[in-house]
Design a protein around this motif. Sequence first.
Motif, PDB file in Angstrom:
ATOM      1  N   PRO A  85       0.805  -1.231   0.000  1.00 21.12           N
ATOM      2  CA  PRO A  85       0.000   0.000   0.000  1.00 21.12           C
ATOM      3  C   PRO A  85       0.836   1.277   0.000  1.00 21.12           C
ATOM      4  O   PRO A  85       0.456   2.287   0.588  1.00 21.12           O
ATOM      5  CB  PRO A  85      -0.818  -0.128   1.280  1.00 21.12           C
ATOM      6  N   ALA A  86       1.974   1.244  -0.648  1.00 19.22           N
ATOM      7  CA  ALA A  86       2.827   2.418  -0.815  1.00 19.22           C
ATOM      8  C   ALA A  86       3.409   2.379  -2.208  1.00 19.22           C
ATOM      9  O   ALA A  86       3.581   1.297  -2.785  1.00 19.22           O
ATOM     10  CB  ALA A  86       3.939   2.443   0.232  1.00 19.22           C
ATOM     11  N   SER A 181      -5.211  -4.014  -3.395  1.00 11.90           N
ATOM     12  CA  SER A 181      -4.315  -3.341  -2.460  1.00 11.90           C
ATOM     13  C   SER A 181      -5.103  -2.578  -1.412  1.00 11.90           C
ATOM     14  O   SER A 181      -6.239  -2.147  -1.657  1.00 11.90           O
ATOM     15  CB  SER A 181      -3.404  -2.357  -3.215  1.00 11.90           C
ATOM     16  N   TYR A 182      -4.496  -2.405  -0.251  1.00  9.15           N
ATOM     17  CA  TYR A 182      -4.954  -1.383   0.680  1.00  9.15           C
ATOM     18  C   TYR A 182      -4.665  -0.028   0.060  1.00  9.15           C
ATOM     19  O   TYR A 182      -3.630   0.171  -0.587  1.00  9.15           O
ATOM     20  CB  TYR A 182      -4.226  -1.487   2.018  1.00  9.15           C
ATOM     21  N   CYS A 183      -5.580   0.916   0.242  1.00 12.81           N
ATOM     22  CA  CYS A 183      -5.421   2.279  -0.261  1.00 12.81           C
ATOM     23  C   CYS A 183      -5.661   3.259   0.883  1.00 12.81           C
ATOM     24  O   CYS A 183      -6.279   2.921   1.891  1.00 12.81           O
ATOM     25  CB  CYS A 183      -6.406   2.555  -1.392  1.00 12.81           C
ATOM     26  N   PHE A 184      -5.171   4.479   0.707  1.00 11.86           N
ATOM     27  CA  PHE A 184      -5.328   5.513   1.736  1.00 11.86           C
ATOM     28  C   PHE A 184      -5.909   6.777   1.130  1.00 11.86           C
ATOM     29  O   PHE A 184      -5.504   7.200   0.042  1.00 11.86           O
ATOM     30  CB  PHE A 184      -3.975   5.850   2.377  1.00 11.86           C
ATOM     31  N   PHE A 198      -8.502   1.359   3.315  1.00 16.51           N
ATOM     32  CA  PHE A 198      -9.498   0.430   2.802  1.00 16.51           C
ATOM     33  C   PHE A 198      -8.894  -0.365   1.652  1.00 16.51           C
ATOM     34  O   PHE A 198      -7.842   0.003   1.103  1.00 16.51           O
ATOM     35  CB  PHE A 198     -10.723   1.197   2.311  1.00 16.51           C
ATOM     36  N   ARG A 199      -9.556  -1.451   1.283  1.00 12.48           N
ATOM     37  CA  ARG A 199      -9.048  -2.297   0.203  1.00 12.48           C
ATOM     38  C   ARG A 199      -9.856  -2.117  -1.075  1.00 12.48           C
ATOM     39  O   ARG A 199     -11.083  -1.970  -1.035  1.00 12.48           O
ATOM     40  CB  ARG A 199      -9.064  -3.768   0.630  1.00 12.48           C
ATOM     41  N   GLY A 309     -15.059  -1.817  -3.992  1.00 15.01           N
ATOM     42  CA  GLY A 309     -14.777  -1.415  -2.621  1.00 15.01           C
ATOM     43  C   GLY A 309     -15.075  -2.582  -1.694  1.00 15.01           C
ATOM     44  O   GLY A 309     -16.251  -2.905  -1.448  1.00 15.01           O
ATOM     45  N   MET A 310     -14.037  -3.236  -1.195  1.00 16.06           N
ATOM     46  CA  MET A 310     -14.234  -4.479  -0.448  1.00 16.06           C
ATOM     47  C   MET A 310     -14.907  -4.239   0.904  1.00 16.06           C
ATOM     48  O   MET A 310     -15.833  -4.948   1.290  1.00 16.06           O
ATOM     49  CB  MET A 310     -12.891  -5.178  -0.265  1.00 16.06           C
ATOM     50  N   GLU A 311     -14.434  -3.226   1.638  1.00 18.37           N
ATOM     51  CA  GLU A 311     -15.056  -2.927   2.924  1.00 18.37           C
ATOM     52  C   GLU A 311     -16.485  -2.429   2.751  1.00 18.37           C
ATOM     53  O   GLU A 311     -17.396  -2.808   3.500  1.00 18.37           O
ATOM     54  CB  GLU A 311     -14.236  -1.887   3.701  1.00 18.37           C
ATOM     55  N   ARG A 312     -16.691  -1.566   1.765  1.00 14.35           N
ATOM     56  CA  ARG A 312     -18.030  -1.003   1.563  1.00 14.35           C
ATOM     57  C   ARG A 312     -19.049  -2.079   1.201  1.00 14.35           C
ATOM     58  O   ARG A 312     -20.182  -2.063   1.696  1.00 14.35           O
ATOM     59  CB  ARG A 312     -17.981   0.073   0.478  1.00 14.35           C
TER      60      ARG A 312
END
Length: 355
Positions: A85-86, A181-184, A198-199, A309-312
């Motif tokens: 995530p970077a 990926s995780y995103c910010f 979130f992923r 949006g995996m979490e959403r």
Amino acid sequence: MNMPTEQAAMISADEQAQTQETQAPYDKSDVTLRDRLIEAGILLDTGEDGLYGRSEVFEDIVERLNQAITMLGADQHAEVLRFPPAMRRRDFEDSEYLKSFPNLAGTIHSFQGNDRGHHRLLEALDKIVHIGEEEERSDDWMDQQKPTRLVLTPAACYPIYPLVAKRGKLAEQGAIFDAFSYCFRHEPSIDPGRMQMFRMREYIRVGSPEQVMDFRQKWIERGSLLVGLLGLPFEIDLANDPFFGRGGKIVADSQREQQLKFELLVPVATPDRPTACLSFNYHQDHFGELWHIRQADDQVAHTACVGFGMERTTLALFRHHGLDVEAWPAQVRQLLWGDKASLIEQGLANLGNKA
């Protein structure tokens, strides 16, 4: 640009009708979804808005959703790429993300002082560690933090474009990539659907305008299929990104006018303001120009992506089917924990766009 097909719109209407009997009614007097999830231990409150721990059951759903998305896109023969995530700050700067969303960006800083500076840092920390949780802390200890050569990834597709550019011209058929990926995004909120970390699962298409528009249309239909199988009410609507500043409205209006972005919306935290759980984006030749990505005929490549949006989507499942996953509708449980392959195969056959 193409609007969502009539077939996709019919899928949306049909699936919503089928799920009206199974979805839990909204109770405005009830505690918020966020409160219910935290009380049940499904989300873990870290004390920072938009930053949550996830329980085993939450992570299990995310993983099984991920598996379903993989099956849904198996025939795309996408190249699977995974990044941390970077990303490299230089690539981030070249992406022009800061032109449009400077308020959402997350940079990575690190201490770069000497022994004396370290001593000063510890002194500053000692003054604040005993301050109560509700009191504002000084950030004096950060005075020697300097930017590193990394930034936090804002979207799963961003590391893909410079990589594609380095490979040279595309093949005649273009290319399709699978990223996760995780995103910010620096967007603190008590809305659980607006997390700061979130992923995002994405399929990215690079090629001619015709190839990428066909790809986006196909995934509007497939995204509708997936969310319908999950028993969630949804609609697909024209959308725009949250561009920053006075000029942002002009860019957003242009994006809508050209029909470059659609979102699949599901009521999650509040029934009257649905949340974008999937997005379908046509970037035209923006990234192709930035990164000098060329088609086989030397024309500038166009790009498109579908983002899940995996979490959403997981939050939407809890919102509409309840917190007890054992009580979720049979078809939803089959898609997540049972024979998902048969459901997806039949759904794709009904769409008629499997190839």
